[in-house]
Scaffold this active site. Sequence first.
Site, short mmCIF file in Angstrom:
data_model
loop_
_atom_site.label_atom_id
_atom_site.label_comp_id
_atom_site.label_asym_id
_atom_site.label_seq_id
_atom_site.Cartn_x
_atom_site.Cartn_y
_atom_site.Cartn_z
N VAL A 111 0.95 -1.28 0.07
CA VAL A 111 0.13 0.03 -0.07
C VAL A 111 0.72 1.39 0.18
CG1 VAL A 111 -1.72 1.31 1.23
CG2 VAL A 111 -1.78 -1.30 1.35
N CYS A 112 0.57 2.31 -0.88
CA CYS A 112 1.31 3.49 -0.81
C CYS A 112 2.75 3.48 -1.14
CB CYS A 112 0.81 4.39 0.52
SG CYS A 112 1.42 5.91 0.67
#
Length: 198
Positions: free
Chosen positions: A108-109
């Site tokens: 994520v991210c």
Amino acid sequence: MADTKHIGIVLFDDVEELDAVGPWEVLAYWTRTFPEDGWSVSCISRSGGPVQCAKGLVIHAHHAFADAPPLDVLLHPGGHGTRPQLRDEEHLDWVREARREVPLMTSVCTGSLVYAAAGLLQGRPATTHWGALDLLAELDPTIDVRPDERFVDDGDVITSSGVSAGIDMALHLVARLAGADRAREVRRGIQYDPEPPV
């Protein structure tokens, strides 16, 4: 059940809260509500102890890296804590070792920056937070950077863009592992139906 498959969410100091907790909400709702699907999720950190997140929330891991159950999916969140990890050979070696053992690696991210630094994204499509797209390309110029996608599924590696995109990626993960109907049940269960108020 004896043959339960495991998802591990990595925690570390200065992890972005929603990067970890958003997918946790999706995956924990799924695994607890539908145990018959045969999956579990836990949080893991290097020491197995608590971490202080980027905005001050303190979360305690369930396991240390060394005593985590064998993982079928690893989820590496982002946040400011990923920046030192890009130069932390112990962490990068752990990620590389996980790649050898874990069938599906997700991020994520800015977690994808760590995967890039560890050499996991060579020649692959990937994404990250919009503010780190240039750094992703700089870390490994062979990456096919996808700036406009919420998440990029490249088979055994899934990367997602910033913060809230981790929820979308986690729902996609449920769809992959247990079917689209189950993912829709989870989405309804957590009442995730984004329509930005501003």
